[in-house]
Enzyme design. Structure first.
Site, mmCIF file in Angstrom:
data_model
loop_
_atom_site.group_PDB
_atom_site.id
_atom_site.type_symbol
_atom_site.label_atom_id
_atom_site.label_comp_id
_atom_site.label_asym_id
_atom_site.label_seq_id
_atom_site.Cartn_x
_atom_site.Cartn_y
_atom_site.Cartn_z
ATOM 1 N N LYS A 23 0.854 -1.320 0.002
ATOM 2 C CA LYS A 23 -0.351 0.127 -0.123
ATOM 3 C C LYS A 23 0.941 1.213 0.037
ATOM 4 O O LYS A 23 0.270 2.123 0.266
ATOM 5 C CB LYS A 23 -0.846 0.104 1.072
ATOM 6 C CG LYS A 23 -2.001 -1.065 1.292
ATOM 7 C CD LYS A 23 -3.087 -0.736 0.497
ATOM 8 C CE LYS A 23 -4.429 -1.651 0.708
ATOM 9 N NZ LYS A 23 -5.620 -1.119 0.034
ATOM 10 N N ARG A 24 2.151 1.127 -0.483
ATOM 11 C CA ARG A 24 3.061 2.409 0.074
ATOM 12 C C ARG A 24 3.090 2.909 1.189
ATOM 13 O O ARG A 24 3.189 4.068 1.486
ATOM 14 C CB ARG A 24 2.931 3.398 -1.099
ATOM 15 C CG ARG A 24 2.915 2.916 -2.678
ATOM 16 C CD ARG A 24 2.912 3.919 -3.681
ATOM 17 N NE ARG A 24 2.012 4.625 -3.608
ATOM 18 C CZ ARG A 24 1.802 6.062 -4.280
ATOM 19 N NH1 ARG A 24 2.505 6.399 -4.953
ATOM 20 N NH2 ARG A 24 0.513 6.637 -4.060
ATOM 21 N N ALA A 60 2.013 7.273 1.875
ATOM 22 C CA ALA A 60 1.474 7.537 0.803
ATOM 23 C C ALA A 60 0.210 7.892 1.254
ATOM 24 O O ALA A 60 -0.706 8.406 0.290
ATOM 25 C CB ALA A 60 1.005 6.391 -0.444
ATOM 26 N N LEU A 64 -6.999 5.258 1.156
ATOM 27 C CA LEU A 64 -8.467 5.896 0.780
ATOM 28 C C LEU A 64 -9.308 4.478 0.688
ATOM 29 O O LEU A 64 -10.493 4.489 0.642
ATOM 30 C CB LEU A 64 -8.331 6.502 -0.357
ATOM 31 C CG LEU A 64 -7.588 7.748 -0.164
ATOM 32 C CD1 LEU A 64 -7.642 8.605 -1.617
ATOM 33 C CD2 LEU A 64 -8.434 8.779 0.725
ATOM 34 N N GLY A 107 -1.092 12.563 4.450
ATOM 35 C CA GLY A 107 -0.969 12.260 5.684
ATOM 36 C C GLY A 107 0.462 11.726 5.681
ATOM 37 O O GLY A 107 1.167 12.019 6.923
ATOM 38 N N GLU A 110 2.186 14.849 6.511
ATOM 39 C CA GLU A 110 1.999 15.358 7.822
ATOM 40 C C GLU A 110 2.802 14.719 8.872
ATOM 41 O O GLU A 110 3.343 15.435 9.871
ATOM 42 C CB GLU A 110 0.462 15.504 7.961
ATOM 43 C CG GLU A 110 -0.305 16.383 7.321
ATOM 44 C CD GLU A 110 -1.700 16.136 7.125
ATOM 45 O OE1 GLU A 110 -2.708 17.012 7.422
ATOM 46 O OE2 GLU A 110 -2.077 14.825 7.393
ATOM 47 N N GLU A 130 -4.989 16.667 -1.683
ATOM 48 C CA GLU A 130 -6.170 16.577 -1.172
ATOM 49 C C GLU A 130 -7.146 17.436 -1.946
ATOM 50 O O GLU A 130 -8.438 17.022 -2.208
ATOM 51 C CB GLU A 130 -6.062 17.244 0.286
ATOM 52 C CG GLU A 130 -5.790 16.305 1.373
ATOM 53 C CD GLU A 130 -4.408 16.211 1.475
ATOM 54 O OE1 GLU A 130 -3.878 15.239 2.366
ATOM 55 O OE2 GLU A 130 -3.657 16.867 0.682
ATOM 56 N N ARG A 133 -8.793 15.331 -4.457
ATOM 57 C CA ARG A 133 -9.671 14.344 -3.903
ATOM 58 C C ARG A 133 -10.983 15.076 -3.453
ATOM 59 O O ARG A 133 -12.032 14.255 -2.960
ATOM 60 C CB ARG A 133 -9.106 13.629 -2.963
ATOM 61 C CG ARG A 133 -7.892 13.145 -3.258
ATOM 62 C CD ARG A 133 -7.756 11.837 -4.085
ATOM 63 N NE ARG A 133 -6.516 11.334 -4.306
ATOM 64 C CZ ARG A 133 -5.721 11.354 -5.202
ATOM 65 N NH1 ARG A 133 -5.983 12.333 -6.246
ATOM 66 N NH2 ARG A 133 -4.717 10.949 -5.287
ATOM 67 N N GLY A 138 -6.105 17.205 7.452
ATOM 68 C CA GLY A 138 -6.550 16.807 8.728
ATOM 69 C C GLY A 138 -5.638 16.770 9.500
ATOM 70 O O GLY A 138 -6.163 16.324 10.816
#
Length: 254
Positions: A23-24, A60, A64, A107, A110, A130, A133, A138
């Site tokens: 999933k990286r 990554a 999602l 994220g 972040e 983001e 998307r 957040g």
């Protein structure tokens, strides 16, 4: 820790490896919870943490495929949960060095900017997608990434979803060091060893004070600086550091 976050120690250094390569290393709630669990109660002997990802990618961003629909109240609580975890990484008291390669996205960026020293390999790519998307950051990017880039460039990167490469990331301050491919972890460990040899109290002061001083008025920041210097320079480690300098030897901080 579970298989999704591998933890090993080398003396005073704890190495955390996010382990979702298929999933990286996209961030699921389970993975961020494992990271939080470590920083809530790290091994007593740990002085520095190195954070990296398995399989050629740092992180990554949000996974999602595991996205859960939330109402506004639930979304606020989920975002504030991330904020608490990122604050624990940044202000928990342990210096954190991140080895960045491949995706450092959403994220993942972040998370990276909650660490204190960042090392980028040539494959590293920095992005906040983001806007593409239909969502908004957040996990603290509006503050942590925004302070590095400034509001103007932060707006641009979010509006366009632009990717910055490792060289651009270095010039912008998203990374502090650039190394060759496959050299990120070794450089991160080298830096971690240097940091681990510092006096623990001065490390703690740097982590706790400097970013908070940035939030303060100039006069308030200068007063907090005086408090920090008073505590640090009257500690046993400061006495040992000065004695070691005069005796031309390495200090033995305890």
């Amino acid at each position: 820790m579970s298989d999704i976050l591998r933890v090993r120690t080398e003396g005073p250094i704890a190495i955390l490896t996010m382990n979702r390569p298929e999933k990286r290393n996209a961030m699921s709630d389970a993975l961020i919870r494992e990271i939080d669990t470590f920083f809530a109660d790290p091994p007593a002997e740990t002085k520095v943490v190195v954070l990296t990802g398995e399989g050629g990618h740092f992180c990554a961003g949000l996974d999602l495929s595991e996205h859960v629909e939330r109402d506004a109240e639930q979304a606020i609580h989920h975002s504030r949960w991330w904020h608490r975890i990122m604050d624990r990484i940044q202000f928990g008291g342990l210096p954190v060095v991140s080895a960045l390669s491949g995706a450092v996205i959403g994220g993942g960026l972040e998370l990276a900017t909650a660490t204190h020293v960042r090392v980028a390999e040539p494959s590293a790519m920095f992005q906040l997608p983001e806007g593409r998307r239909g969502i908004f950051v957040g996990g603290g990017a509006s503050v942590r990434v925004g302070r590095i880039l400034g509001a103007d460039r932060m707006t641009e990167i979010m509006l366009t979803g632009r990717r910055y490469n490792a060289e651009e990331g270095l010039s912008l301050g998203l990374a502090h060091y650039a190394v060759g491919e496959g050299e990120g972890l070794a450089k991160a460990l080298e830096l971690a060893e240097t940091i681990a040899s510092n006096a623990p109290l001065s490390n703690y002061m740097m982590i706790q004070a400097l970013s908070r001083i940035e939030d303060m008025a100039k006069s308030d920041g200068l007063f907090v600086e005086s408090l920090c210097v008073a505590l640090a320079q009257t500690s046993p480690d400061a006495i040992e550091g000065l004695r070691a300098f005069l005796q031309k030897r390495n200090p033995d901080f305890r």
